[in-house]
Write a protein that holds these residues in place. Structure first.
Motif, mmCIF file in Angstrom:
data_model
loop_
_atom_site.group_PDB
_atom_site.id
_atom_site.type_symbol
_atom_site.label_atom_id
_atom_site.label_comp_id
_atom_site.label_asym_id
_atom_site.label_seq_id
_atom_site.Cartn_x
_atom_site.Cartn_y
_atom_site.Cartn_z
ATOM 1 N N ILE A 567 0.861 -1.186 0.000
ATOM 2 C CA ILE A 567 0.000 0.000 0.000
ATOM 3 C C ILE A 567 0.900 1.239 0.000
ATOM 4 N N THR A 568 0.695 2.121 -0.955
ATOM 5 C CA THR A 568 1.432 3.386 -1.040
ATOM 6 C C THR A 568 0.466 4.471 -1.501
ATOM 7 N N ILE A 569 0.982 5.672 -1.701
ATOM 8 C CA ILE A 569 0.179 6.736 -2.300
ATOM 9 C C ILE A 569 0.937 7.306 -3.490
ATOM 10 N N GLN A 570 0.181 7.915 -4.386
ATOM 11 C CA GLN A 570 0.789 8.598 -5.528
ATOM 12 C C GLN A 570 -0.120 9.743 -5.953
ATOM 13 N N LYS A 571 0.453 10.648 -6.753
ATOM 14 C CA LYS A 571 -0.354 11.739 -7.282
ATOM 15 C C LYS A 571 -1.329 11.181 -8.302
ATOM 16 N N ASP A 572 -2.569 11.612 -8.179
ATOM 17 C CA ASP A 572 -3.639 11.113 -9.047
ATOM 18 C C ASP A 572 -3.455 11.677 -10.458
ATOM 19 N N PRO A 573 -3.216 10.827 -11.464
ATOM 20 C CA PRO A 573 -3.014 11.337 -12.827
ATOM 21 C C PRO A 573 -4.264 11.981 -13.416
ATOM 22 N N ASN A 574 -5.426 11.658 -12.833
ATOM 23 C CA ASN A 574 -6.686 12.219 -13.338
ATOM 24 C C ASN A 574 -7.116 13.476 -12.580
ATOM 25 N N ASP A 575 -6.314 13.832 -11.556
ATOM 26 C CA ASP A 575 -6.628 15.011 -10.745
ATOM 27 C C ASP A 575 -5.320 15.742 -10.486
ATOM 28 N N GLY A 576 -5.155 16.909 -11.105
ATOM 29 C CA GLY A 576 -3.880 17.623 -11.056
ATOM 30 C C GLY A 576 -3.280 17.779 -9.673
ATOM 31 N N GLY A 577 -4.098 18.107 -8.699
ATOM 32 C CA GLY A 577 -3.550 18.310 -7.352
ATOM 33 C C GLY A 577 -3.907 17.213 -6.397
#
Length: 600
Positions: A567-577
């Motif tokens: 389990i990790t997190i990443q910046k959402d490619p479909n949501d700029g911020g």
């Protein structure tokens, strides 16, 4: 002066005198008296001459008797002598008088007069006093001295006291401020090249002589015939007044009667507060303490005990209200819920208290708390853990776990476990931002009121300005109340400007803090939760706490679910911020490379 008083009927208290001249004679023993000039008085500045027992000095003075009057210089001078009268100092308040001709002579006259009244010889062993007085008066002439200055007038010879034979245990000096509980064991850690003992040999002193020619005797030195020995762990250095015994390695001083050695290991068959109290051997003094007491009814480390050393090994249980600190620590037993453990590297078999350090390994964490950089646990039940890296073989129920870099679980075997991936912060951003918002709200309220007042008065002030200008153009006097009204309005305008500047400064601070939070938040993208089996039990959650915006991303797996091992997190490619959770069906070996099963 008594004769003059009786002849004139003037009381002695109303008379004074001026010193016109003086002469000095001296002799040794019953020899003839010899006159000596003032310049030749330097003879007595030789210690061997002045110290002679049979030296005698007498002086005669030519004086002019006058009526007592207020003398500024006399009142500005005070003589100070030490207890045994080997030193006379003139305390001169230069603030009380200005420069005048022959000032140095007048000061000298007053100082000598005061010495005569105190029955001191004058001109004897004055060394460079006169030159020093002359230098001061020249300074006072060029730039008035606005201070009290102390200048040595004369000095005798202080006695050099005899030195009795004694053995000083220097290593104990660091215990001078210790409590009785800390002194109980007498264990003191030492460094290499530290002066541990000093043996002062008996040494006779030297007599002195004060300015009244009284010999200052000294007692005979005592030979105490001290016998002691030091092992090869000390090197010997001979000094002028003593022999020093200097440590050649770290450890603690071991005393065996009058024999001294440096030891590195202590063994106890259990310790309690009454027998041991507090041991502060130092975290870097190469002192190893072993405590062994395997018992179901008695603790190896009793309540109230505090121990600090480089290596600590406990075979048995640790009671409550204990503090154990070590660079390397091993506890083959159970810690009480109120035990506190601090170790750079440590192993605990069963932990129920509080432990912190760099690297900690625990077989069973049972309701205890752990705070470290790296933690390895075989089984955790109801534990609270905060660390950069966490490895758990068997995760039972009711654990609260905060991690900054990596949390690895071999097997989920219990319910209600909470994982929280967070960013490690050196300062309290929430508190700082809260204070800024509070200040901004306060400034906004003040600004609104000021603007209302300014807007309400704007038209009236503009009309008033026109009247003032018309009065000035016609050469008429402007009424004071007109000027005050305009000044008050200008002050309100200035105050509003200050508020607006303060608001801009706070907004800039807030922006800077938010930028710092965003920078810190980047660390959270490197945090990883690894469930090596992929199977979860019921009522568990893995939460990632974002800083900007402040919110949590939470993964709540269902019991028996085996789809997520990473389990990790990443910046959402479909949501700029935006930021999203990422569930991986497998993990990379690089993710778990640092971890290994805890070792007992």
């Amino acid at each position: 002066m008594l004769g003059v008083a009786s002849r004139t009927g003037i009381s002695v208290g109303e008379l004074d005198f001026n010193l016109l001249a003086f002469s000095t004679q001296y002799r040794f023993g019953n020899q003839e008296w010899q006159k000596i000039s003032e310049k030749e008085l330097v003879l007595f500045e030789k210690d061997d001459v002045f110290l002679r027992d049979d030296l005698q000095i007498k002086q005669e003075y030519k004086i002019e008797i006058t009526k007592l009057s207020q003398d500024v210089l006399a009142n500005a001078i005070q003589l100070v002598a030490n207890k045994n009268l080997t030193k006379i100092i003139a305390k001169i308040d230069f603030r009380a008088f200005g420069y005048e001709d022959r000032l140095a002579i007048k000061l000298l006259q007053n100082i000598y007069k005061k010495m005569l009244k105190l029955k001191f010889l004058i001109g004897i062993r004055v060394f460079d006093f006169k030159q020093g007085l002359l230098d001061l008066t020249l300074k006072h002439k060029n730039s008035p001295l606005k201070e009290i200055i102390y200048i040595p007038v004369a000095r005798g010879i202080n006695p050099t006291h005899s030195q009795d034979e004694k053995l000083v245990l220097s290593y104990r000096e660091r215990m001078s401020g210790a409590t009785m509980d800390e002194k109980r064991t007498g264990i003191v850690g030492v460094d290499e090249n530290e002066i541990a003992l000093k043996h002062y040999k008996a040494k006779s002193g030297k007599e002195g002589k004060n300015l009244n020619l009284q010999t200052l005797k000294v007692l005979e030195a005592k030979e105490n015939k001290i016998t002691f020995s030091c092992s090869s762990a000390f090197r010997v250095e001979e000094k002028e007044d003593c022999t020093q015994y200097i440590t050649t390695r770290k450890g603690f001083i071991a005393e065996n009667g009058s024999n001294y050695d440096i030891a590195n290991e202590l063994d106890f068959n259990g310790v309690d507060f009454k027998s041991v109290g507090i041991i502060r051997a130092g975290l870097d003094k190469n002192v190893k303490i072993n405590i062994r007491l395997v018992s179901e009814i008695q603790d190896a480390v009793g309540s109230g005990v505090r121990i600090e050393c480089e290596e600590l090994n406990v075979n048995g249980s640790v009671a409550g209200n204990t503090h154990l600190s070590a660079t390397r620590l091993r506890i083959d037993g159970t810690t009480h819920t109120k035990a506190k453990i601090h170790a750079k590297e440590g192993y605990i078999k069963t932990h129920r208290g509080f432990a912190e350090g760099d690297k900690l390994s625990i077989d069973l964490l049972e309701g205890g708390r752990v705070k470290a950089y790296e933690v390895r646990i075989k089984k955790s039940l109801g534990g609270s853990i905060e660390a950069d890296r966490i490895y758990i073989e068997s995760l039972a129920a009711n654990n609260t776990i905060a991690f900054y870099e990596s949390a690895i679980v071999e097997r989920f075997e219990g319910e209600n476990n909470k994982f929280n991936a967070r960013v490690k912060m050196e300062k309290n951003y929430d508190e700082n931002l809260k204070n800024i918002e509070s200040e901004l709200a306060s400034l906004k309220r003040k600004g609104v009121l000021l603007k209302q007042n300014l807007n309400a008065s704007k038209n009236a002030v503009q009309e008033l300005e026109k009247k003032v200008q018309a009065l000035k153009n016609s050469g008429q006097k402007v009424p004071a109340n007109y000027q005050k009204m305009l000044q008050d309005y200008a002050l309100l305008t200035q105050e509003l400007g200050k508020i607006q500047l303060s608001e801009r400064a706070l907004l800039e601070q807030r922006e800077a803090l938010n930028e710092e939070l965003l920078e810190l938040q980047n660390e959270l993208f490197n945090a990883k939760f690894i469930n090596k089996s992929g199977a979860f039990s019921d009522m568990n959650e893995i939460k990632f706490s974002l800083l900007a915006p402040k919110k949590d991303l939470t993964f709540v797996p269902e019991a028996g679910e085996e789809r997520a091992k990473r389990i990790t997190i990443q910046k959402d490619p479909n949501d700029g911020g935006g930021v999203e959770l990422v569930q991986g069906s497998n993990y990379e070996e690089e993710d778990v490379k640092w971890s290994s099963p805890s070792k007992g």
